[in-house]
Every structure is written in C-alpha cells, then in structure tokens.
Write a protein that holds these residues in place. Structure first.
Motif, PDB file in Angstrom:
ATOM      1  N   LYS A 215       0.833  -1.201   0.000  1.00 51.10           N
ATOM      2  CA  LYS A 215       0.000   0.000   0.000  1.00 51.10           C
ATOM      3  C   LYS A 215       0.870   1.253   0.000  1.00 51.10           C
ATOM      4  CE  LYS A 215      -4.054   1.938   2.357  1.00 51.10           C
ATOM      5  NZ  LYS A 215      -5.018   1.726   3.489  1.00 51.10           N
ATOM      6  N   LYS A 216       1.989   1.193   0.729  1.00 52.38           N
ATOM      7  CA  LYS A 216       2.916   2.321   0.774  1.00 52.38           C
ATOM      8  C   LYS A 216       3.501   2.565  -0.617  1.00 52.38           C
ATOM      9  CE  LYS A 216       5.577   5.433   2.781  1.00 52.38           C
ATOM     10  NZ  LYS A 216       5.016   6.693   3.335  1.00 52.38           N
ATOM     11  N   LEU A 217       3.937   1.498  -1.283  1.00 54.73           N
ATOM     12  CA  LEU A 217       4.464   1.621  -2.636  1.00 54.73           C
ATOM     13  C   LEU A 217       3.412   2.191  -3.583  1.00 54.73           C
ATOM     14  CD1 LEU A 217       6.386  -1.755  -3.184  1.00 54.73           C
ATOM     15  CD2 LEU A 217       7.413   0.515  -2.914  1.00 54.73           C
ATOM     16  N   GLN A 218       2.205   1.662  -3.477  1.00 55.49           N
ATOM     17  CA  GLN A 218       1.144   2.047  -4.399  1.00 55.49           C
ATOM     18  C   GLN A 218       0.703   3.493  -4.211  1.00 55.49           C
ATOM     19  OE1 GLN A 218      -2.457   2.328  -4.994  1.00 55.49           O
ATOM     20  NE2 GLN A 218      -2.144   1.871  -7.166  1.00 55.49           N
ATOM     21  N   SER A 219       0.995   4.056  -3.037  1.00 57.13           N
ATOM     22  CA  SER A 219       0.611   5.447  -2.776  1.00 57.13           C
ATOM     23  C   SER A 219       1.402   6.427  -3.640  1.00 57.13           C
ATOM     24  CB  SER A 219       0.825   5.772  -1.290  1.00 57.13           C
ATOM     25  OG  SER A 219       2.207   5.829  -0.958  1.00 57.13           O
TER      26      SER A 219
END
Length: 405
Positions: A215-219
């Motif tokens: 989720k952090k990467l996708q943000s």
C-alpha cells in the motif's frame, strides 16, 4: 510454445539427437498459450499424445495428479537432475515424485527512467527503506511524474513480499492445505495446510503487514487500484505516454516499452534493478514464472522421449539456449547461465532469480487464479481502505472453496 524455443536451438537439439538415433524423425509443433490448458488436457487423454511437451510451471502439478504425465523419478540421474536449480525443480515434483524437467524461468525487476532518477538524485536502492526514500525524492523533483507505476492488483509482486517474511502461498501443516495469505515478506503465504483440507489465510497479521508495504508503494502511483499490470498493459499503453519514473515488469515488457517508445519517436533510456529486500544482503524474493518439459504417460516412444528430454535439459544444450536467448530467460541450471551485459535487464533478473519461488504445487491452485481472482480482490479492498483482516477473511473463504475442488 510460441516464443519459448529459438528455431536455431531446436534445430541444434534435433541434429544432435538424430545423430544418436539415425532414422528417427523429431517433429516439433508450436502452440499458442491462449487456450493451451484445454488443448493439453485433451491431448494427454488420447492414445497418441505428444511424446514431449512444454507446460507452464504452475500447470505441471495439475496434469501430474490426473495421470497424464510419465513418472520420471527413476530417470533423475539420466536427466541430470542434480544440476537443476532447486527453485525451478520445485514445480516439477509432486509428492516427492518427478514429473517433468525444469526448462527456463523469468522474473520481474524494477525498470526505471535514468533521466528521471538522475534529475532527482536517486540511485538504484538495495533495501526497502532506500526504495521508499528514493520514491520520495522522485515525487519532490517532479510532482507531475509518477515515482512508480504500480497497479493495485499486481499480486505476483505482493507474493514476493510475502516470501521475504519467511511465508509462502501454501505450506504443509499435517496432511492437507489451508489458505494463508500471510504474504511472503511477512512469513506467510496465500495458502497453508490445515490437516484435512485447504483453507484460506489472507486474514492473518502477516498478510496485513505485507499489504501495508504494498500500500505504501502504491501510494506513489496513480495507477488504478482495481486493475493488474496487463489491463491496461503497462509497458505499451502506459509507459510510452511518459510521466512514469519506474515500474515493475518482465523482460518482454521492457522490450515492448522500448519498441513502443521508438515507434512514437521517443528514446528509451532504461535502467534496471532487482526488487529490494529488507536488507542489502538479499534481494526480494520473486515469482519465477516459466516452463517445464514433460513426457506424456501415453507416449508410444517413451524411452526415446526421455533421451530427447535429457539432451534438451542438459548442461550443453541449456548453455546454448541461454546464449541464444541472450539471458532473457534463466536456464534450469546455474552452470548454463549466460553472462549478460552490465546494466542490462538480464543482469538484474539473474541477481533476483536466485531468490525465486513459485505458487503452491497442487492441482487446485489453478482454480485460485481463475478470474475473479480472490487475491486481487483482497488487494483492491485493502487499498481502498477496508480492514485487511476482514478483507482477508472474505478472500480465505473463496480460496478454500476453489483450492479444494
């Protein structure tokens, strides 16, 4: 299969085989991947199937348990199995018996725009923390460019993050399997054994932790949260339009992006690095997609087929295969590796490939990947704000229903 074997290599294998067996003709028929599972299933049930055939490495177990493939366990020595990479060999065995020879594999790496990285003062990272720090710099340097293009449903990427945590898509616990999206990076898996039958495991803390990093990467991406990397195709539909500093893809995707950019009158200037692990001493675990070569149980030329297989999967021919494909595909043994050019996709892929794994080796796993894929739905729900444990529990129920068919 289409694109798997260069004609020059196939001709060389058949020439060497025919020299040992004068009068024996080898007929090679190329197939398309689309609809191949149904075609292979039909062929293996008939009285005159192909003697040797290529199978996707995640498909092999399904054909083996139905009796369509010859048991090659006693032929291990003749086939040269001791030299095969253990990460590839896993897909060729079922319950301790060998049903195919691993042939080739490929894995994803991070593809980046050298100019965008240079402008932001970012160098290829070797840890997760460095990766995130670099994405922050890219975001600050050019707010109009995505630091990374990462669709919400790239579940093969998520799987690698799970494995990094010591988990797996499925592990044995007694005699049966249960689901376990403990996510690889967090010590879990998409499924684990439950003593009597399969049970989903995406509702675990490990899965939640792995999704948290994803989720952090996708943000840092504006990619859709409810699509995978093929819809739209990231390499030809997204990257050539510009505004993407990095993305995660396979070798053929990198090549496709370069071609599309050239056709659009633009210049591709890509660099490549393995998906970073938690620490600098080990890259992230990656999904090894690839193919195996098997002998049909109903083959009327079984012994000759085994000899051909031993030749094709042996060191000499695999060395020629790796050279012919210029490192775009990893051969089944390290001794046959092609030495790729410094800074190439093949070099990055080779570094990451030593930490490769595959999905659970069980016939029911193919049912899990059928659309709508419950793993993808789990990812989208979490990315859109749903509680990971709740979304995981829902996915677990569906995984259990499918994997136990």
């Amino acid at each position: 299969m289409d694109g798997s074997a260069p004609k020059a290599w196939i001709d060389e294998v058949n020439k060497e085989f025919s020299a040992k067996h004068p009068g024996v003709t080898v007929k090679v028929e190329e197939q398309k991947w689309t609809g191949i599972q149904e075609k292979v299933t039909t062929a293996l049930s008939e009285n005159n199937p192909p003697d040797v055939l290529e199978l996707g490495n995640t498909q092999t177990a399904g054909y083996a348990v139905t009796g369509g493939l010859a048991d090659l366990t006693k032929d291990k020595a003749a086939l040269g199995a001791d030299a095969w990479q253990k990460s590839m060999l896993a897909s060729a065995e079922v319950d301790g018996k060998l049903y195919s020879a691993p042939w080739y594999a490929a894995n994803r790496v991070v593809v980046y725009d050298k100019k965008a990285f240079a402008k932001a003062g970012v160098t290829p990272p070797t840890t997760r923390d460095e990766w995130i720090a670099g994405l922050e710099k890219l975001k600050a340097a050019d707010p109009a460019t995505q630091p990374i293009y990462l669709p919400g449903q790239s579940w093969y990427v998520l799987a690698g993050l799970i494995w990094d945590e010591g988990g797996d898509l499925a592990v044995k616990d007694g005699s049966k399997w249960k689901g376990g999206l403990l996510i690889w990076d967090e010590g879990g898996d998409l499924a684990v054994k439950d003593g009597s039958k399969w049970k989903g495991g995406l509702g675990t803390p490990q899965a939640g932790a792995a999704m948290e990093f994803y989720k952090k990467l996708q943000s840092y991406s504006t990619a859709p949260k409810d699509k995978d990397e093929a819809n739209p195709q990231q390499s030809t539909d997204i990257v050539p339009k510009g505004g993407v500093a990095s993305w995660i893809g396979l070798g053929w995707e990198a090549g496709g992006a370069e071609k599309a950019l050239k056709e659009a009158g633009k210049e591709a200037d890509f660099g490549y690095f393995p998906i970073p692990g938690k620490t600098a001493d080990k890259t992230s675990t990656v999904f090894l997609g690839g193919s195996n070569l098997a002998v049909a149980e109903r083959s009327k030329n079984k012994e000759l087929a085994k000899e051909w297989l031993a030749l094709a999967a042996g060191k000499d021919q695999m060395t020629k295969y790796a050279a012919e494909t210029k490192g775009a595909l990893l051969p089944n043994q390290a001794a046959a590796n092609f030495t790729p050019a410094a800074g190439s996709f093949a070099e990055a892929m080779g570094k990451a490939g030593v930490n490769g794994k595959i999905t659970p080796v069980t016939a029911g796993w193919a049912n899990v990947e059928t659309e709508p894929n419950p793993i993808k739905e789990f990812m989208t729900k979490v990315l859109k704000g749903e509680d990971a444990a709740k979304a995981g529990a829902e996915a677990d129920a569906e995984i259990a229903k499918r994997i136990n068919k």
